[in-house]
Enzyme design. Structure first.
Site, short mmCIF file in Angstrom:
data_model
loop_
_atom_site.label_atom_id
_atom_site.label_comp_id
_atom_site.label_asym_id
_atom_site.label_seq_id
_atom_site.Cartn_x
_atom_site.Cartn_y
_atom_site.Cartn_z
N ASP A 37 0.86 -1.19 0.00
CA ASP A 37 0.00 0.00 0.00
C ASP A 37 0.89 1.23 0.00
O ASP A 37 2.06 1.15 0.42
CB ASP A 37 -0.90 0.01 1.27
CG ASP A 37 -2.18 0.81 1.06
OD1 ASP A 37 -2.09 2.04 0.86
OD2 ASP A 37 -3.27 0.22 1.07
N TYR A 156 -12.06 6.92 -14.39
CA TYR A 156 -12.29 5.69 -13.61
C TYR A 156 -12.97 4.64 -14.48
O TYR A 156 -12.56 3.47 -14.51
CB TYR A 156 -13.15 6.04 -12.39
CG TYR A 156 -13.33 4.91 -11.40
CD1 TYR A 156 -12.41 4.73 -10.36
CD2 TYR A 156 -14.40 4.03 -11.48
CE1 TYR A 156 -12.57 3.72 -9.45
CE2 TYR A 156 -14.57 3.00 -10.58
CZ TYR A 156 -13.65 2.84 -9.55
OH TYR A 156 -13.80 1.83 -8.64
N LYS A 160 -11.28 1.08 -15.56
CA LYS A 160 -11.87 -0.20 -15.12
C LYS A 160 -12.29 -1.06 -16.32
O LYS A 160 -12.17 -2.29 -16.26
CB LYS A 160 -13.04 0.05 -14.18
CG LYS A 160 -12.63 0.68 -12.84
CD LYS A 160 -11.65 -0.19 -12.05
CE LYS A 160 -11.40 0.35 -10.65
NZ LYS A 160 -10.45 -0.48 -9.89
N ILE A 189 -19.35 -0.11 -2.60
CA ILE A 189 -19.00 -0.83 -1.37
C ILE A 189 -18.66 0.19 -0.29
O ILE A 189 -17.93 1.16 -0.56
CB ILE A 189 -17.78 -1.76 -1.61
CG1 ILE A 189 -18.01 -2.67 -2.84
CG2 ILE A 189 -17.46 -2.58 -0.37
CD1 ILE A 189 -19.14 -3.64 -2.76
N THR A 191 -16.63 1.61 1.92
CA THR A 191 -15.21 1.66 2.32
C THR A 191 -14.80 3.13 2.39
O THR A 191 -15.52 4.01 1.89
CB THR A 191 -14.29 0.97 1.28
OG1 THR A 191 -14.25 1.80 0.11
CG2 THR A 191 -14.76 -0.41 0.92
P1 NAP Z 1 -9.88 2.28 -0.16
O1 NAP Z 1 -10.61 1.92 1.08
O2 NAP Z 1 -9.60 3.71 -0.46
O3 NAP Z 1 -8.52 1.43 -0.19
C1 NAP Z 1 -7.61 1.56 -1.23
C2 NAP Z 1 -6.20 1.48 -0.65
O4 NAP Z 1 -5.28 1.61 -1.78
C3 NAP Z 1 -5.90 2.66 0.30
O5 NAP Z 1 -5.13 2.22 1.38
C4 NAP Z 1 -5.11 3.60 -0.60
O6 NAP Z 1 -4.26 4.47 0.13
C5 NAP Z 1 -4.33 2.61 -1.43
N1 NAP Z 1 -3.79 3.22 -2.64
C6 NAP Z 1 -4.22 4.31 -3.31
N2 NAP Z 1 -3.41 4.56 -4.34
C7 NAP Z 1 -2.43 3.62 -4.31
C8 NAP Z 1 -1.28 3.37 -5.10
N3 NAP Z 1 -0.95 4.16 -6.14
N4 NAP Z 1 -0.50 2.31 -4.79
C9 NAP Z 1 -0.80 1.52 -3.73
N5 NAP Z 1 -1.86 1.73 -2.94
C10 NAP Z 1 -2.67 2.76 -3.23
O7 NAP Z 1 -10.67 1.75 -1.47
P2 NAP Z 1 -11.57 0.43 -1.71
O8 NAP Z 1 -12.98 0.88 -1.78
O9 NAP Z 1 -11.19 -0.66 -0.80
O10 NAP Z 1 -11.13 0.11 -3.20
C11 NAP Z 1 -10.30 -0.98 -3.53
C12 NAP Z 1 -10.49 -1.31 -5.01
O11 NAP Z 1 -11.87 -1.62 -5.26
C13 NAP Z 1 -10.16 -0.13 -5.94
O12 NAP Z 1 -9.52 -0.61 -7.10
C14 NAP Z 1 -11.53 0.42 -6.29
O13 NAP Z 1 -11.55 1.07 -7.54
C15 NAP Z 1 -12.34 -0.87 -6.33
N6 NAP Z 1 -13.78 -0.64 -6.18
C16 NAP Z 1 -14.28 -0.02 -5.07
C17 NAP Z 1 -15.64 0.21 -4.98
C18 NAP Z 1 -16.25 0.93 -3.81
O14 NAP Z 1 -17.42 1.32 -3.93
N7 NAP Z 1 -15.58 1.07 -2.71
C19 NAP Z 1 -16.48 -0.21 -6.03
C20 NAP Z 1 -15.94 -0.85 -7.13
C21 NAP Z 1 -14.57 -1.06 -7.19
P3 NAP Z 1 -4.76 5.97 0.43
O15 NAP Z 1 -5.95 5.84 1.33
O16 NAP Z 1 -3.58 6.62 1.06
O17 NAP Z 1 -5.13 6.55 -0.92
#
Ligand code: NAP
Length: 250
Positions: A37, A156, A160, A189, A191
């Site tokens: 991360d 985005y 994707k 989701i 998060t």
């Molecule tokens: P999250 O809670 O923000 O977690 C993402 C983690 O990745 C954070 O710790 C973030 O750090 C870290 N990160 C950001 N940029 C990075 C980089 N360049 N290299 C390494 N780590 C990095 O997000 P999440 O909701 O779990 O999302 C995880 C994945 O699911 C993403 O690919 C997202 O697009 C996908 N997704 C999420 C949703 C949703 O609704 N949550 C829906 C569809 C898909 P920082 O916090 O410091 O930025």
């Protein structure tokens, strides 16, 4: 026997949200986890939570938009745990909200470099290590927005869609070399990705987009990822599965 017993796994973006839920679930199923991360505190917290439950994990600070960082994460997996069988390319950001005609160019570049190029850099270094270990499985976290569009998030959506295409192309190349590569499309989701940037009204509007009448949980996404990365999905490759409360069925 646990479903990932003795497997070695990398999870990018493992310090928060979906990535953390995947780290915890995979560790509880016997995998040794390399949590990577950009967020050092979040990553170390995930490692501490895994260890508190008797699991095995290390943290490697890495930015998925930097190829040398992706190589470093794989090198750490091999050096500290002896190889690599599983990877989850999960790290991602939401990026700016703006119509295409006004979209900040540097915002476009950032989203594409983390959300799409970052998955390629991951695959680029994970695949040789997984081949060296005799095979394994990779899951790329895409989105429902890898299948359909939405207004205001062109970078985005494009990234994707790219992740799903990249998954299909790479799955074909390694289907006969014992590496399965699949993608997942979560609906919205609950998060920090959402809670950091959206107010209550915007969150309620998102809930209304899902036929189940709620947002998903990170743990619900982790369950699908676990199945895809386990031997139970032994004939599944190049596939895209959504976990979205019915969003894409509309
Ligand atoms: P999250 O809670 O923000 O977690 C993402 C983690 O990745 C954070 O710790 C973030 O750090 C870290 N990160 C950001 N940029 C990075 C980089 N360049 N290299 C390494 N780590 C990095 O997000 P999440 O909701 O779990 O999302 C995880 C994945 O699911 C993403 O690919 C997202 O697009 C996908 N997704 C999420 C949703 C949703 O609704 N949550 C829906 C569809 C898909 P920082 O916090 O410091 O930025």
């Amino acid at each position: 026997m646990k479903s990932l017993q003795n497997k070695i796994a990398i999870v990018t973006g493992g310090g928060s949200g979906i990535g953390r839920a995947i780290c915890l679930l995979y560790a509880s199923e016997g995998a040794k986890i390399v949590v990577s991360d950009v967020d050092e505190k979040g990553g170390e917290d995930s490692v501490a939570q895994i260890k508190a439950k008797g699991g095995v994990a290390i943290f490697v600070k890495a930015d998925t938009s930097k190829p040398e960082d992706s190589r470093k994460v794989v090198e750490q997996a091999v050096e500290k745990f002896g190889g690599l069988h599983i990877a989850v390319n999960n790290a991602g950001i939401g990026g700016p909200l703006s119509p295409v005609g006004e979209y900040p160019v540097e915002g476009w570049d950032k989203v594409i470099s983390i959300n799409l190029s970052g998955v390629f850099y991951g695959l680029r270094y994970q695949i040789p290590a997984i081949l060296a270990a005799g095979g394994g499985s990779i899951v790329n976290i895409a989105s429902i927005l890898g299948k359909v569009g939405t207004k205001g998030s062109a970078a985005y959506v494009a990234a994707k869609h790219g992740v799903i295409g990249l998954t299909e192309a790479s799955a074909l190349e390694y289907a006969d070399q014992k590496i399965r590569i699949n993608s997942i499309g979560p609906g919205y989701i609950l998060t920090p990705l959402l809670t950091k940037s959206l107010n209550d009204t915007a969150m309620k509007a998102l809930v209304g987009l899902h036929p189940m009448g709620r947002l998903g949980t990170a743990e619900e996404v982790a369950e699908l990822a676990l199945w895809l990365n386990s031997d139970k999905a032994s004939f599944v490759t190049g596939a895209y599965y959504n976990v979205d409360g019915g969003y894409l069925a509309q």
